[in-house]
Scaffold this motif. Structure first.
Motif, PDB file in Angstrom:
ATOM      1  N   GLY A  79      58.594  26.231  69.410  1.00  0.00           N
ATOM      2  CA  GLY A  79      57.644  26.580  69.644  1.00  0.00           C
ATOM      3  C   GLY A  79      56.387  26.195  70.860  1.00  0.00           C
ATOM      4  O   GLY A  79      55.529  25.740  71.377  1.00  0.00           O
ATOM      5  N   LYS A  80      57.786  25.935  71.613  1.00  0.00           N
ATOM      6  CA  LYS A  80      56.373  25.332  73.085  1.00  0.00           C
ATOM      7  C   LYS A  80      56.136  26.020  73.701  1.00  0.00           C
ATOM      8  O   LYS A  80      55.061  25.911  74.556  1.00  0.00           O
ATOM      9  CB  LYS A  80      58.284  24.805  73.614  1.00  0.00           C
ATOM     10  CG  LYS A  80      58.988  23.666  73.316  1.00  0.00           C
ATOM     11  CD  LYS A  80      60.410  24.120  74.841  1.00  0.00           C
ATOM     12  CE  LYS A  80      61.612  24.890  74.550  1.00  0.00           C
ATOM     13  NZ  LYS A  80      62.232  25.467  73.254  1.00  0.00           N
ATOM     14  N   THR A  81      56.138  27.276  73.969  1.00  0.00           N
ATOM     15  CA  THR A  81      55.784  27.988  75.074  1.00  0.00           C
ATOM     16  C   THR A  81      54.340  28.476  74.044  1.00  0.00           C
ATOM     17  O   THR A  81      53.159  28.477  74.527  1.00  0.00           O
ATOM     18  CB  THR A  81      56.325  29.695  75.019  1.00  0.00           C
ATOM     19  OG1 THR A  81      57.221  29.091  75.344  1.00  0.00           O
ATOM     20  CG2 THR A  81      55.747  30.640  75.235  1.00  0.00           C
ATOM     21  N   THR A  82      54.382  29.439  72.917  1.00  0.00           N
ATOM     22  CA  THR A  82      53.327  28.732  72.219  1.00  0.00           C
ATOM     23  C   THR A  82      51.999  27.861  72.222  1.00  0.00           C
ATOM     24  O   THR A  82      50.645  28.059  72.148  1.00  0.00           O
ATOM     25  CB  THR A  82      53.681  29.097  70.310  1.00  0.00           C
ATOM     26  OG1 THR A  82      55.068  30.527  70.369  1.00  0.00           O
ATOM     27  CG2 THR A  82      52.636  29.917  69.397  1.00  0.00           C
ATOM     28  N   THR A  83      52.867  26.462  71.935  1.00  0.00           N
ATOM     29  CA  THR A  83      52.263  25.629  71.973  1.00  0.00           C
ATOM     30  C   THR A  83      51.313  25.463  73.771  1.00  0.00           C
ATOM     31  O   THR A  83      50.650  25.490  73.868  1.00  0.00           O
ATOM     32  CB  THR A  83      53.089  24.303  71.791  1.00  0.00           C
ATOM     33  OG1 THR A  83      53.476  24.344  70.179  1.00  0.00           O
ATOM     34  CG2 THR A  83      51.779  22.871  71.749  1.00  0.00           C
ATOM     35  N   GLU A 134      52.341  28.234  59.991  1.00  0.00           N
ATOM     36  CA  GLU A 134      52.770  29.626  60.547  1.00  0.00           C
ATOM     37  C   GLU A 134      52.028  30.538  60.586  1.00  0.00           C
ATOM     38  O   GLU A 134      51.321  30.803  59.041  1.00  0.00           O
ATOM     39  CB  GLU A 134      54.058  29.602  59.209  1.00  0.00           C
ATOM     40  CG  GLU A 134      54.378  31.540  59.249  1.00  0.00           C
ATOM     41  CD  GLU A 134      55.755  31.418  60.445  1.00  0.00           C
ATOM     42  OE1 GLU A 134      56.460  30.209  60.902  1.00  0.00           O
ATOM     43  OE2 GLU A 134      56.306  32.412  61.177  1.00  0.00           O
ATOM     44  N   ASN A 135      51.841  31.593  61.032  1.00  0.00           N
ATOM     45  CA  ASN A 135      50.351  32.029  61.534  1.00  0.00           C
ATOM     46  C   ASN A 135      50.656  33.241  61.887  1.00  0.00           C
ATOM     47  O   ASN A 135      51.343  33.347  63.778  1.00  0.00           O
ATOM     48  CB  ASN A 135      49.900  31.571  61.990  1.00  0.00           C
ATOM     49  CG  ASN A 135      48.133  32.566  62.087  1.00  0.00           C
ATOM     50  OD1 ASN A 135      47.547  32.831  63.067  1.00  0.00           O
ATOM     51  ND2 ASN A 135      48.028  33.517  60.964  1.00  0.00           N
ATOM     52  N   ILE A 136      50.798  34.650  61.556  1.00  0.00           N
ATOM     53  CA  ILE A 136      51.515  35.857  61.884  1.00  0.00           C
ATOM     54  C   ILE A 136      50.499  35.837  63.314  1.00  0.00           C
ATOM     55  O   ILE A 136      51.034  37.050  64.493  1.00  0.00           O
ATOM     56  CB  ILE A 136      51.724  37.157  60.858  1.00  0.00           C
ATOM     57  CG1 ILE A 136      52.125  38.781  61.072  1.00  0.00           C
ATOM     58  CG2 ILE A 136      49.695  37.511  61.046  1.00  0.00           C
ATOM     59  CD1 ILE A 136      53.713  38.209  61.601  1.00  0.00           C
TER      60      ILE A 136
HETATM   61  N1  ATP Z   1      52.872  29.045  64.464  1.00  0.00           N
HETATM   62  C1  ATP Z   1      53.510  29.774  64.702  1.00  0.00           C
HETATM   63  N2  ATP Z   1      53.706  31.199  63.547  1.00  0.00           N
HETATM   64  C2  ATP Z   1      54.402  31.984  63.484  1.00  0.00           C
HETATM   65  N3  ATP Z   1      54.804  32.638  64.780  1.00  0.00           N
HETATM   66  C3  ATP Z   1      55.124  31.396  65.563  1.00  0.00           C
HETATM   67  C4  ATP Z   1      54.392  30.200  65.562  1.00  0.00           C
HETATM   68  N4  ATP Z   1      54.815  28.906  66.603  1.00  0.00           N
HETATM   69  C5  ATP Z   1      55.825  30.609  66.918  1.00  0.00           C
HETATM   70  N5  ATP Z   1      55.813  30.984  66.299  1.00  0.00           N
HETATM   71  C6  ATP Z   1      56.982  32.134  66.878  1.00  0.00           C
HETATM   72  O1  ATP Z   1      58.708  31.048  67.236  1.00  0.00           O
HETATM   73  C7  ATP Z   1      58.854  31.588  68.031  1.00  0.00           C
HETATM   74  C8  ATP Z   1      59.583  30.934  68.581  1.00  0.00           C
HETATM   75  O2  ATP Z   1      58.406  30.242  69.175  1.00  0.00           O
HETATM   76  P1  ATP Z   1      58.238  30.017  70.810  1.00  0.00           P
HETATM   77  O3  ATP Z   1      58.460  31.632  71.337  1.00  0.00           O
HETATM   78  O4  ATP Z   1      57.135  29.563  71.522  1.00  0.00           O
HETATM   79  O5  ATP Z   1      59.247  29.195  71.154  1.00  0.00           O
HETATM   80  P2  ATP Z   1      60.279  27.944  72.102  1.00  0.00           P
HETATM   81  O6  ATP Z   1      60.228  26.693  72.506  1.00  0.00           O
HETATM   82  O7  ATP Z   1      59.193  28.624  73.240  1.00  0.00           O
HETATM   83  O8  ATP Z   1      61.055  29.116  71.972  1.00  0.00           O
HETATM   84  P3  ATP Z   1      62.685  29.474  73.616  1.00  0.00           P
HETATM   85  O9  ATP Z   1      62.863  27.788  73.502  1.00  0.00           O
HETATM   86  O10 ATP Z   1      63.014  30.525  73.726  1.00  0.00           O
HETATM   87  O11 ATP Z   1      61.861  28.651  74.657  1.00  0.00           O
HETATM   88  C9  ATP Z   1      57.902  33.098  68.815  1.00  0.00           C
HETATM   89  O12 ATP Z   1      58.719  34.413  68.329  1.00  0.00           O
HETATM   90  C10 ATP Z   1      57.022  32.819  68.136  1.00  0.00           C
HETATM   91  O13 ATP Z   1      56.748  34.015  67.947  1.00  0.00           O
END
Ligand code: ATP
Ligand code: MG
Length: 253
Positions: free
Chosen positions: A14-18, A213-215
């Motif tokens: 969730g790093k990038t999403t955050t 979790e939110n689509i």
């Molecule tokens: N709250 C959420 N609800 C639904 N899907 C989520 C949520 N947070 C993240 N995701 C999904 O989970 C996956 C991983 O999230 P994200 O890319 O933010 O993680 P990351 O830690 O940046 O990954 P990486 O290590 O590959 O850089 C993505 O497909 C993202 O859309």
């Protein structure tokens, strides 16, 4: 300017999403935010609709360019971005054997005009290599997103340990700002158990806000929009607004 490394060596935590949505919600609340995409997967850059970043950030790390010249405006209110591209994967090789390679970003960040932004958020790759170490060496704070779908405690302990080593050897100012549980599915016991265990183990370091979790959060990158624009009334937008409020609360004290 507060600077935060958003880091977890576990992929998909969730790093990038955050990074993207905390930046956008801080921006909504009137803060000026600079985001640096330090992950050669360039997902933060793509999320902001930037797919042609070229060598810019790699040139900064090899001391052939300055950060300020890489700044781009984004569609999100108050948010600027320093994007990257897969070129950044060359950093590991380009910096091997360089004296001071771990603190080059820190030196470049110090040259940024301090009063232009209130926050600097850095999205890190899922490895504890030279890019992540540069982020830890260049930030004042560490923010750890944890995916609540998996048993993540050991991984969190490992990042905290790495951050402690960086603090001791490279960056005495580094502090752990908090741990945020992401992708929390209230319908499964397992997900809630992970949050509970995080709270037991790390206490007040865990943000009160959990990101459900939110689509809509998963869909938003395909539209190159942060959640505040893609679906401002979604749970995802609500949760990241709550997180931004908690982060802002820490500003004084
Ligand atoms: N709250 C959420 N609800 C639904 N899907 C989520 C949520 N947070 C993240 N995701 C999904 O989970 C996956 C991983 O999230 P994200 O890319 O933010 O993680 P990351 O830690 O940046 O990954 P990486 O290590 O590959 O850089 C993505 O497909 C993202 O859309
Ligand atoms: Mg990512």
């Amino acid at each position: 300017m507060r600077s935060l490394s958003i880091i977890n060596q576990k992929g998909g935590s969730g790093k990038t999403t955050t990074t993207v949505n905390l930046a956008a919600t801080l921006g909504e609340k009137g803060r000026r935010v600079l985001v640096i995409d330090l992950d050669p997967q360039a997902s933060t850059s793509a999320w902001f609709g930037i797919t042609d970043a070229g060598k810019g950030l790699l040139d900064v790390l090899t001391d052939h360019a300055e950060l300020i010249d890489q700044v781009q405006a984004s569609s999100a209110l108050g948010v600027d971005v320093i994007p990257c591209s897969t070129w950044l994967a060359g950093a590991e090789k380009a910096l091997s054997g360089e004296v001071g390679a771990e603190t080059i970003l820190a030196r470049k960040i110090r040259k940024l005009p301090k009063s232009r932004w209130d926050y600097l958020l850095m999205d890190c790759p899922p490895t504890l290599g030279i890019l992540a170490i540069n982020a830890l060496a260049g930030a004042q704070e560490v923010l750890i997103p944890v995916e609540a779908h998996v048993m993540a405690l050991a991984g969190v302990a490992q990042i905290i340990k790495t951050a402690e080593v960086v603090k001791e050897r490279l960056n005495p100012d580094l502090e752990l700002t908090g741990i945020v549980a992401c992708r929390v599915d209230g319908r499964t016991r397992h997900s809630l158990e992970v949050v509970e265990q995080l709270r037991q183990r790390f206490g007040k370091l865990v943000f009160k806000t959990v990101i459900r979790e939110n689509i809509r959060l998963a869909e938003a990158p395909s539209y190159s929009q942060p959640i505040t624009i893609y679906d401002p009334r979604s749970y995802g937008a609500e949760d990241y607004r709550d997180l931004a409020a908690e982060v802002i609360k820490q500003e004084r004290g």
